[in-house]
Motif scaffolding. Structure first.
Motif, PDB file in Angstrom:
ATOM      1  N   THR A  36    -111.603 -84.818  10.902  1.00 40.52           N
ATOM      2  CA  THR A  36    -112.625 -84.224  10.029  1.00 40.52           C
ATOM      3  C   THR A  36    -113.971 -84.078  10.735  1.00 40.52           C
ATOM      4  O   THR A  36    -114.955 -83.675  10.107  1.00 40.52           O
ATOM      5  CB  THR A  36    -112.827 -85.099   8.766  1.00 40.52           C
ATOM      6  N   GLY A  37    -114.001 -84.403  12.031  1.00 39.35           N
ATOM      7  CA  GLY A  37    -115.286 -84.368  12.741  1.00 39.35           C
ATOM      8  C   GLY A  37    -116.208 -85.447  12.232  1.00 39.35           C
ATOM      9  O   GLY A  37    -117.414 -85.214  12.065  1.00 39.35           O
ATOM     10  N   ASN A  38    -115.614 -86.625  11.963  1.00 32.48           N
ATOM     11  CA  ASN A  38    -116.365 -87.753  11.397  1.00 32.48           C
ATOM     12  C   ASN A  38    -117.014 -87.352  10.062  1.00 32.48           C
ATOM     13  O   ASN A  38    -118.173 -87.667   9.791  1.00 32.48           O
ATOM     14  CB  ASN A  38    -117.426 -88.251  12.381  1.00 32.48           C
ATOM     15  N   LYS A  79    -117.801 -84.353   8.899  1.00 30.09           N
ATOM     16  CA  LYS A  79    -118.934 -83.445   9.106  1.00 30.09           C
ATOM     17  C   LYS A  79    -119.189 -82.627   7.836  1.00 30.09           C
ATOM     18  O   LYS A  79    -118.262 -82.196   7.158  1.00 30.09           O
ATOM     19  CB  LYS A  79    -118.621 -82.502  10.266  1.00 30.09           C
ATOM     20  N   LYS A 128    -111.418 -88.602  13.021  1.00 29.25           N
ATOM     21  CA  LYS A 128    -111.609 -87.663  14.133  1.00 29.25           C
ATOM     22  C   LYS A 128    -111.270 -86.238  13.714  1.00 29.25           C
ATOM     23  O   LYS A 128    -111.963 -85.280  14.085  1.00 29.25           O
ATOM     24  CB  LYS A 128    -110.734 -88.093  15.305  1.00 29.25           C
ATOM     25  N   ALA A 137    -109.557 -80.565   7.675  1.00 25.24           N
ATOM     26  CA  ALA A 137    -109.261 -81.355   8.880  1.00 25.24           C
ATOM     27  C   ALA A 137    -108.094 -80.733   9.615  1.00 25.24           C
ATOM     28  O   ALA A 137    -107.303 -79.979   9.038  1.00 25.24           O
ATOM     29  CB  ALA A 137    -108.936 -82.800   8.503  1.00 25.24           C
ATOM     30  N   ASN A 173    -117.536 -79.294   7.160  1.00 27.14           N
ATOM     31  CA  ASN A 173    -116.108 -79.290   6.842  1.00 27.14           C
ATOM     32  C   ASN A 173    -115.818 -79.589   5.370  1.00 27.14           C
ATOM     33  O   ASN A 173    -114.652 -79.671   4.968  1.00 27.14           O
ATOM     34  CB  ASN A 173    -115.368 -80.324   7.708  1.00 27.14           C
TER      35      ASN A 173
END
Length: 451
Positions: free
Chosen positions: A146-148, A150, A144, A166, A153
């Motif tokens: 790491t924005g799944n 992304k 979560k 993250a 990132n």
């Protein structure tokens, strides 16, 4: 220094061991006393009896013998004491105390702990266990944060995965390395890095905050370094524009300090084995820290039969590449290549043609030792911004570090001592700004130029 100390310790013994004839009299160079003449005729009242005289002479000889024996015993005892002290001194000189190394490591570790963020003060971070002394963070929380994972990132890419930015907590930004461990080598690197970084803590070594895993995925969580890698700064879009001469020397000094800690203050010593500009990370103040210890090994395990040849082209020392011989001097060679990158602004290996590459060492070596050519190959970003003497000194250090023969390369401690005087005091060195040429000082439009 050792010879002088040895002579000082032996001096009393040499002074005591004089020839026996000098010990018979307290005044060795005084004329011998005249032996009294004894008349065979007892007609003089002042003449002594021969028996009495001989008895006195015998007692005198006995006392001299006792004195000689006493001095000999004292000399032997003193010699034994001095010899014992010398043996102890030589032993401790040749074999430094392991406990001393451990104490140094502990003090440096305390410095590292003081400067690194810890997870214990962030109550919102969910810990699910420990791997040794390393916290294991809940994998879902990392996913979560790491924005799944992304793409936007991504901070960098490695051989077995990517590094992501993250945010585990409102006040804690971290870097997350995601490793795909279907390959046994990736699993080995993960285990190796977590184990080593859990023990190695120093201001110039990246701080390990935690780890995690999910099936074949392995996660390592580090402190976030806001200015990225040295490689990105030098060879990325900015082409080193943010790195002044003094900042470059500071980065070199920080890197040398990190290596010196690994080589001399860790027990057993650690050889990084993959030192390069992409593994030197920079924080918000451009403090440099060594990272990526997946290939690092401890001294004593570098047997070419059980260590796979690894590293990055352009940084690998010739003796390791050709013979599999790996020592701390291999790290010194890689450091020399990084120093050339800082000095020249060029990559370690550059393509000349589709199938032809040239090493920065091969290209620069003839020009580094020529003072008339050296200023012409310096990175244009920093050209004419340093004292020429400092430029020649750094070039000389780089030349020594990249010598083909390992024995000709200096120890990293010697490199460190040569760089300290070139870095301003406020950046961690001993150079005073007042010693610099006027053109080196940055212009300040708000500063009054009047005396």
């Amino acid at each position: 220094m050792k010879t002088k100390l040895l002579l000082l310790l032996l001096m009393p013994l040499l002074m005591l061991h004089k020839p026996i004839w000098t010990l018979a009299s307290p005044y060795p160079f005084a004329p011998s006393p005249q032996v009294p003449h004894f008349s065979p005729f007892p007609n003089s009242m002042s003449a002594s009896s021969p028996g009495m005289v001989m008895g006195a002479e015998q007692r005198q000889m006995d006392s001299h013998k006792k004195m000689v024996i006493a001095i000999a015993i004292a000399s032997t005892s003193l010699g034994a004491v001095i010899l014992s002290v010398l043996c102890i001194w030589i032993y401790h000189t040749k074999y430094p105390s392991k406990s001393k190394g451990k104490n140094v490591q502990r003090s440096d570790a305390e410095k590292g702990l003081a400067s690194a963020p810890t997870l214990s003060k962030f109550s919102s971070i969910k810990l699910v266990g420990k791997k040794g002394c390393v916290p294991i963070i809940d994998y879902k929380q990392i996913e979560k944060a790491t924005g799944n994972y992304k793409e936007s990132n991504i901070l960098g890419e490695g051989g077995f995965g990517c590094v992501y930015k993250a945010q585990l907590d409102d006040n804690l930004e971290v870097a997350v390395k995601k490793l795909h461990c279907e390959n046994p080598c990736a699993e080995q690197e993960f285990e190796n890095e977590v184990e080593l970084l859990s023990k190695i803590q120093h201001p110039n070594v990246i701080s390990l905050l935690g780890c995690s895993s999910n099936e074949a995925t392995r996660i390592i969580v580090y402190e976030l370094m806001h200015n990225g890698s040295l490689e990105t700064q030098l060879h990325g879009p900015s082409h080193g524009s943010a790195l002044t001469w003094h900042l470059r020397m500071k980065i070199a000094l920080d890197t040398a300090r990190g290596l010196k800690y690994l080589h001399e203050h860790c027990y057993p010593a650690v050889i990084h084995r993959d030192l390069k500009s992409s593994n030197i990370l920079l924080d918000a103040k451009f403090n440099a820290k060594l990272s990526d210890f997946g290939l690092a090994i401890t001294n004593g395990t570098q047997n070419k039969n059980n260590i796979k040849l690894s590293g990055t082209l352009g940084y690998v020392a010739p003796e390791y590449l050709l013979d599999g011989k790996l020592t701390d001097k291999s790290d010194v060679y890689a450091f020399g290549v990084v120093l050339l990158e800082l000095l020249l602004g060029k990559k370690p290996v550059e393509k000349l043609a589709p199938a032809q590459c040239q090493s920065i060492v091969t290209w620069a070596m003839p020009q580094l030792t020529d003072r008339s050519k050296l200023p012409n190959i310096v990175d244009p970003v920093i050209k004419d911004t340093m004292d020429p003497k400092h430029l020649y000194q750094v070039a000389a250090v780089a030349v020594l570090c990249v010598q083909p023969e390992p024995s000709y390369r200096p120890l990293i401690a010697d490199v460190l001592h040569s760089l300290i005087p070139l870095v301003p005091v406020e950046l961690g060195g001993t150079l005073k700004v007042a010693q610099l040429p006027q053109q080196v000082l940055p212009a300040n439009p708000h500063e009054d130029s009047s005396p």
